[in-house]
Design an enzyme around this catalytic site. Structure first.
Site, mmCIF file in Angstrom:
data_model
loop_
_atom_site.group_PDB
_atom_site.id
_atom_site.type_symbol
_atom_site.label_atom_id
_atom_site.label_comp_id
_atom_site.label_asym_id
_atom_site.label_seq_id
_atom_site.Cartn_x
_atom_site.Cartn_y
_atom_site.Cartn_z
ATOM 1 N N CYS A 298 3.237 -0.837 -12.696
ATOM 2 C CA CYS A 298 3.560 0.329 -13.520
ATOM 3 C C CYS A 298 4.716 -0.024 -14.444
ATOM 4 C CB CYS A 298 3.883 1.552 -12.658
ATOM 5 S SG CYS A 298 5.255 1.338 -11.510
ATOM 6 N N ALA B 245 0.770 -1.240 0.000
ATOM 7 C CA ALA B 245 0.000 0.000 0.000
ATOM 8 C C ALA B 245 0.804 1.297 0.000
ATOM 9 C CB ALA B 245 -0.950 0.015 1.202
ATOM 10 N N ALA B 246 2.037 1.298 0.525
ATOM 11 C CA ALA B 246 2.773 2.558 0.645
ATOM 12 C C ALA B 246 3.070 3.158 -0.740
ATOM 13 C CB ALA B 246 4.073 2.329 1.410
ATOM 14 N N PRO B 247 3.044 4.499 -0.847
ATOM 15 C CA PRO B 247 2.814 5.481 0.218
ATOM 16 C C PRO B 247 1.352 5.812 0.501
ATOM 17 C CG PRO B 247 3.363 6.627 -1.792
ATOM 18 C CD PRO B 247 3.449 5.151 -2.111
ATOM 19 N N GLY B 248 0.415 5.191 -0.213
ATOM 20 C CA GLY B 248 -0.982 5.360 0.141
ATOM 21 C C GLY B 248 -1.891 5.947 -0.909
ATOM 22 N N GLY B 249 -1.389 6.175 -2.113
ATOM 23 C CA GLY B 249 -2.225 6.778 -3.147
ATOM 24 C C GLY B 249 -3.449 5.946 -3.478
ATOM 25 N N ARG C 6 8.270 2.756 5.053
ATOM 26 C CA ARG C 6 7.256 3.131 4.066
ATOM 27 C C ARG C 6 5.861 3.051 4.671
ATOM 28 N NH1 ARG C 6 7.868 3.168 -1.293
ATOM 29 N NH2 ARG C 6 6.058 1.819 -1.651
#
Length: 499
Positions: free
Chosen positions: A231, A110-114, A138
């Site tokens: 990505c 999950a980091a950084p949370g976007g 993180r």
């Protein structure tokens, strides 16, 4: 930009005649984006007050491009959690996972949370969001973003996927696996990633992806949905990883994540430029066509790969149409709420602490008095627990979490101190102005806003009675202040201060 030769050779082979258009992208600036936090404000409301130039991202209901010479992270609205800075194509995975209120949702990397913060917004305070990152450093950044954007029903962990699978077997309705990858889609935005790509290559990350997605599959309920994303453009990490999952878990199937055309028209969405998966880049199964590829030469974004999967089984409700929605707002599914009704806090009442290790934990009179001043609906969405000296609003229905590395379990309400109670910064971020009786709302151009965010002293001309005040910018909470005999004490969290 000087791309690695091996990367150029691979992309030329994959794209054929499209390669020159793809390579041309790297001579142009990358696209900057922000995503409106719908827990706090609607996109229409944000457009009306937005202080800088923005343009709608066609395929994201609450996403916008902004000019790269602007600094939205240097504005009070950012500190109020009204939006999250995020690359446009990176907004796509969370937007296409059909999350409904009441769901149990896991974001395993999950980091950084976007992506986690968007999933939390779609839950609208109901159900549970488990946000995990194996890196403790993180995960701390993840926790800050979860709290800044006002998500109150999150369990933030820093654990390995195998330990999570031991605790959460077939527990989640929805899972997001935004897997670690070679990052080819980020070369333009962050050229330093190319060195990492040359050092580790594709094979290193592909092994990690297969391990993570295998454990994630075991944590998904029958009838649940899992979205896998990267990505990167590498077939091994994209169609290849999905092919591996389908072979190991035949109960999983790739489904179409893009809404039907009628839904797109109704909500003004456009997926022009999206490309489908390539079965020949995986195991050849026809369902791999349902995967999605975002290429940077076909739309205004850096690039992404997405696969939405359904697990066989579940009830008729869980098996509703796969492709009817791209956002919770577009869904008509009715999911039962899992939250208990409000229990009034009185005096020195004791509350059962489900993680404190004891049967009853005292709640101080000062803490009870403060909690009773909050909007009842806010406290009705969880269970008050105490791990002395801290008071939490914890999500209900959790399994035994013993042995897991927990950074936060629910919403930190505040800290009990000798004969007083101090509310937390996280609580301030989670509230809206109407949920607390004493507020001081400042205009965005008021110099006191920046002074407050810098943790500086402030003097107010107005007379205020003693007590805790929720400090807001344009009625959007920033943090707390305490007034005693008309002397204001700035209680903004120093670790979040404006720098």
């Amino acid at each position: 930009m000087n791309l690695p030769k091996l990367f150029e050779d691979r992309m030329r082979k994959l794209l054929g005649e499209e390669y020159e258009a793809f390579k041309e992208v790297y001579s142009k600036p990358h696209h900057s984006g922000l995503r409106v936090n719908t827990l706090k404000i609607t996109p229409e409301e944000f457009e009306a007050i937005c202080p800088f130039s923005i343009k709608r991202i066609p395929w994201i209901l609450n996403g916008y491009y902004y000019d790269s010479d602007q600094q939205p992270s240097k504005h009070p609205f950012y500190y109020a959690g009204l939006y999250y800075i995020q690359e446009p194509s990176a907004m796509t995975p969370a937007s296409l996972l059909p999350v409904n209120k009441g769901d149990r949702v896991l974001d395993i990397c999950a980091a950084p949370g976007g992506k986690s913060t968007e999933l939390g917004a779609k839950l609208k305070g109901e159900g549970l969001l488990v946000s995990n990152d194996i890196s403790n450093s993180r995960a701390k950044a993840l926790l800050k973003n979860i709290e800044l954007l006002g998500i109150s029903n999150a369990l933030v962990l820093s654990e390995t996927p195998n330990k999570l699978a031991e605790v959460f077997s077939e527990y989640f309705d929805k899972i997001l696996v935004d897997a670690p990858c070679s990052g080819e889609g980020m070369f333009r935005k962050s050229p330093s990633i190319m060195k990492n790509w040359e050092q580790y290559g594709v094979e290193y990350y592909n092994k990690l992806q297969k391990e993570i997605i295998t454990f994630a599959a075991r944590m998904l309920k029958p009838g649940g949905m899992m979205l896998y994303s990267t990505c990167t453009f590498s077939p091994e990490e994209d169609e290849g990883t999905i092919s591996y999952l389908l072979e190991q878990f035949p109960e999983f199937h790739v489904v179409n994540a893009i809404p039907e055309e009628a839904v797109q028209r109704e909500h003004g969405l456009s997926y022009e430029g999206f490309a489908f998966g390539r079965p020949e880049w995986g195991n050849g199964k026809d369902e791999l066509k349902n995967c999605i590829r975002l290429w940077p030469h076909k739309l205004e974004g850096e690039g992404h790969f997405i696969a939405l999967l359904r697990k066989d089984g579940g009830s008729d409700l869980e098996n509703q149409a796969d492709n009817s929605t791209a956002e919770e707002k577009l869904s008509s599914a009715k999911v039962p709420l899992r939250n208990a009704p409000l229990k009034k806090v009185t005096g020195k009442r004791t509350w059962s602490g489900n993680t404190a290790g004891n049967n009853q934990t005292p709640l101080s009179e000062e803490a009870s008095d403060f909690i009773n001043k909050l909007n009842p609906k806010r406290i009705g969405k969880g269970e008050i627990t105490v791990r002395e000296p801290y008071v939490y609003l914890s999500p209900q229905g959790l399994p035994n979490l013993k042995g897991l590395r927990i950074l936060r379990q629910g919403l930190l309400i505040g800290e009990m101190k000798k004969r007083r109670f101090e509310p937390s910064q996280a609580l301030a971020s989670a509230l809206c102005a109407k949920e607390y009786e004493k507020i001081i709302s400042l205009k965005r151009e008021d110099p006191n806003v920046i002074r407050y965010l810098k943790c500086e002293a402030i003097e107010f001309a107005e007379q205020y009675e003693d007590g805790w005040y929720l400090i807001c910018v344009e009625d959007y909470p920033l943090g707390w202040g305490k007034i005693t005999k008309n002397q204001f004490k700035n209680k903004y969290l120093p670790g979040w201060r404006w720098v």
